[in-house]
Design a protein around this motif. Structure first.
Motif, PDB file in Angstrom:
ATOM      1  N   ARG A 273       0.800  -1.217   0.000  1.00 46.21           N
ATOM      2  CA  ARG A 273       0.000   0.000   0.000  1.00 46.21           C
ATOM      3  C   ARG A 273       0.838   1.274   0.000  1.00 46.21           C
ATOM      4  NH1 ARG A 273      -4.792  -1.443   4.019  1.00 46.21           N
ATOM      5  NH2 ARG A 273      -5.756  -2.881   2.594  1.00 46.21           N
TER       6      ARG A 273
ATOM      7  N   ASP B  90      -0.888   5.844  -3.849  1.00 43.72           N
ATOM      8  CA  ASP B  90      -1.996   6.424  -3.090  1.00 43.72           C
ATOM      9  C   ASP B  90      -3.259   5.599  -3.315  1.00 43.72           C
ATOM     10  OD1 ASP B  90      -3.844   7.954  -1.812  1.00 43.72           O
ATOM     11  OD2 ASP B  90      -3.603   9.731  -3.079  1.00 43.72           O
ATOM     12  N   ARG B  91      -3.757   4.974  -2.249  1.00 49.26           N
ATOM     13  CA  ARG B  91      -4.895   4.072  -2.398  1.00 49.26           C
ATOM     14  C   ARG B  91      -6.192   4.804  -2.741  1.00 49.26           C
ATOM     15  NH1 ARG B  91      -7.577  -0.120   1.885  1.00 49.26           N
ATOM     16  NH2 ARG B  91      -8.394  -1.586   0.346  1.00 49.26           N
ATOM     17  N   SER B  92      -6.266   6.077  -2.444  1.00 52.36           N
ATOM     18  CA  SER B  92      -7.491   6.815  -2.773  1.00 52.36           C
ATOM     19  C   SER B  92      -7.710   6.902  -4.279  1.00 52.36           C
ATOM     20  CB  SER B  92      -7.428   8.233  -2.185  1.00 52.36           C
ATOM     21  OG  SER B  92      -6.394   8.983  -2.807  1.00 52.36           O
TER      22      SER B  92
ATOM     23  N   THR C 175      -8.054   4.538  -6.189  1.00 58.57           N
ATOM     24  CA  THR C 175      -9.018   3.521  -6.618  1.00 58.57           C
ATOM     25  C   THR C 175     -10.349   4.165  -7.008  1.00 58.57           C
ATOM     26  OG1 THR C 175      -9.683   3.155  -4.317  1.00 58.57           O
ATOM     27  CG2 THR C 175      -8.006   1.682  -5.223  1.00 58.57           C
ATOM     28  N   GLN C 176     -10.634   5.338  -6.452  1.00 58.66           N
ATOM     29  CA  GLN C 176     -11.867   6.039  -6.797  1.00 58.66           C
ATOM     30  C   GLN C 176     -11.852   6.584  -8.216  1.00 58.66           C
ATOM     31  OE1 GLN C 176     -14.563   6.125  -4.704  1.00 58.66           O
ATOM     32  NE2 GLN C 176     -13.284   4.713  -3.520  1.00 58.66           N
ATOM     33  N   ARG C 177     -10.655   6.641  -8.818  1.00 60.87           N
ATOM     34  CA  ARG C 177     -10.547   7.140 -10.183  1.00 60.87           C
ATOM     35  C   ARG C 177     -10.641   6.021 -11.219  1.00 60.87           C
ATOM     36  NH1 ARG C 177     -11.433  12.337  -9.901  1.00 60.87           N
ATOM     37  NH2 ARG C 177     -10.187  12.783 -11.772  1.00 60.87           N
TER      38      ARG C 177
ATOM     39  N   PRO D  84     -13.122   0.007  -3.538  1.00 60.48           N
ATOM     40  CA  PRO D  84     -11.965  -0.003  -2.638  1.00 60.48           C
ATOM     41  C   PRO D  84     -11.358  -1.392  -2.485  1.00 60.48           C
ATOM     42  CG  PRO D  84     -13.981   0.018  -1.348  1.00 60.48           C
ATOM     43  CD  PRO D  84     -14.398   0.117  -2.792  1.00 60.48           C
TER      44      PRO D  84
END
Length: 354
Positions: free
Chosen positions: A146, A150-152, A154-156, A162
Motif C-alpha cells: 500500500r 496512493d490508495r485513494s 481507486t476512486q478514479r 476499494p
C-alpha cells in the motif's frame, strides 16, 4: 457483515497466501549435509553428486553464505527463507519518478492497462520506467504494497471499488442446455451419399430480431420448405410451427432431420415423438455439417433481407417465395429443378428403400 467487510477492506480483497518452500530449492537437511561435507573437505562436485543436485547449485549456495570458512547450515537456511519472502518492495515504491507518473495517469482516469501500454510505448528501452498493469493493481489494493501508491486513486478507476473483485467463472445454471441431444456423429452413414431421399436439414433464417422463419431442405433433391414462425425464436415458440411443417411432409420422405445446435431446438424430443423423425445436432460452430441448408439459406437472402421484419410474412407469402426457388434449375441435377426431382422421388418409391 460489517466486520467481515471491514476485514476484507484491510486486505484489499486480495487473499494472502502463506509462504511455502519449493521442492526445487535446497532444504534445511541438504544445507546440513553441505556443512558436514565442507568440514570433511569434500568438493562441491562430490557434495552435488551425493545430494543429487547440480554442482553449480552447491557452489552458489556456499559462495552466497560466506564461503567454505564461514558457511553455517542454520544461518544459510534463515537467509534463504528471508530472500524468498514475498512480496518484495514494489517497484513503484522503489522508483519515485515512475510512481509519480502512474499516479498522474490514474488521476486522469486512465486504466492500469492503458498506463502500462503507454509506458512501454514512451520508454521502450528503459525497463526502470515500465511496469505491468497487474503490478499497478496490486500496488493499489494489496495491503503489503500500500505504501507504493496512493490508495485513494481507486476512486478514479472505472469500478471505483476499494476492494478488488477477481473474475470467477460462473457455475453452469443449466439454462440453454439442450438435453438428450443426439450428435450428428451418430447419424447413419447412408445420409452422407444422398442416395436415399428421406433426410432433411433445417435451420432458422433471421431478420430483425426476434423475427425469424424456419427452413427445411431435403438433402437429395434440394427441395425447400419455408416455415412461418410468427411468435418468436424461443424453443416453445418454434416447436409447434416446425412440427406442423414436418407433418406436412409425406411419411415415406420423412426419416431424419439435422439441425444446428441452437436453443430453438431444445424441445427436439417432443418434435421427434410427434413426427417420428429423430433429430441430429451438428457439432458446435460447424455449420458446414448441414451445408445443403446453409447454401439454401444464402439463396433465400435474395427474397428475405437481413433487415426485414420476417413476422410480416404469412405462410402463404413464404410458400410463394419457396415456389420459384424449387422451380429454379440446378446444375447438380443436370439443370432439372428440385421440385421435379422431389416429385420423381415421391412417385418412384425410392424413398422407401432402406
Amino acid at each position: 457483515m460489517h466486520h467481515v467487510r471491514q476485514f476484507l477492506y484491510q486486505s484489499g480483497g486480495i487473499r494472502l497466501t502463506p509462504q511455502q518452500r519449493s521442492a526445487r530449492h535446497l532444504s534445511g537437511g541438504e544445507r546440513e549435509e553441505i556443512s558436514r561435507g565442507i568440514a570433511a573437505r569434500e568438493s562441491a562436485r562430490e557434495l552435488a553428486r551425493r545430494l543429487g543436485r547440480s554442482p553449480s547449485t552447491v557452489s552458489r549456495e556456499i559462495a552466497r553464505n560466506g564461503g567454505r570458512d564461514r558457511y553455517r547450515a542454520a544461518s544459510a537456511d534463515e537467509a534463504a527463507y528471508a530472500r524468498g519472502r514475498r512480496p518484495k518492495q514494489a517497484k513503484l515504491a522503489q522508483r519515485p519518478a515512475l510512481r509519480s507518473l502512474v499516479e498522474a495517469k490514474l488521476a486522469l482516469r486512465w486504466s492500469p492497462e492503458q498506463i502500462a501500454g503507454w509506458l512501454r510505448l514512451h520508454f521502450p528501452g528503459d525497463a526502470s520506467m515500465q511496469v505491468s498493469h497487474e503490478a499497478i493493481c496490486l500496488s493499489l489494493y494489496d495491503p503489503r504494497r500500500r505504501q507504493a501508491i496512493d490508495r485513494s486513486l481507486t476512486q478514479r478507476l472505472r469500478s471505483a471499488r476499494p476492494m478488488r473483485r477477481p473474475k470467477i467463472a460462473r457455475r453452469p445454471t443449466g439454462r440453454g442446455i439442450i438435453r438428450g441431444m443426439v450428435s450428428i456423429s451418430a447419424r447413419r452413414a447412408e445420409v452422407e451419399d444422398r442416395k436415399i431421399p428421406v433426410h432433411w436439414e433445417g435451420d432458422l433464417v433471421m431478420g430483425t430480431r426476434p423475427s425469424t422463419v424456419g427452413t427445411l431442405v431435403e438433402r437429395t433433391s434440394r427441395y425447400t420448405a419455408i416455415v412461418a414462425i410468427p411468435d418468436g425464436i424461443k424453443a416453445e415458440q418454434v416447436t409447434p410451427h416446425l412440427t406442423r411443417s414436418l407433418l406436412d411432409i409425406p411419411p415415406q420422405l420423412r426419416r431424419t432431420l439435422t439441425w444446428d445446435r441452437g436453443r430453438e431446438i431444445a424441445e427436439h424430443q417432443a418434435i421427434t415423438a410427434e413426427t417420428g423423425m429423430p433429430i441430429y445436432l451438428c457439432k458446435p460452430r460447424s455449420p458446414w455439417q448441414r451445408g445443403t441448408n446453409e447454401n439454401t439459406n444464402r439463396l433465400l437472402r435474395q427474397y428475405l433481407a437481413k433487415g426485414a421484419d420476417l413476422r410480416t410474412f404469412s405462410q402463404a407469402d413464404l410458400d410463394a417465395i419457396a415456389h420459384p426457388l424449387n422451380h429454379r434449375p440446378r446444375k447438380t441435377h443436370g439443370y432439372r429443378t428440385p421440385a421435379g426431382v422431389y416429385a420423381g422421388l415421391l412417385n418412384s418409391g425410392d424413398a422407401l428403400t432402406a
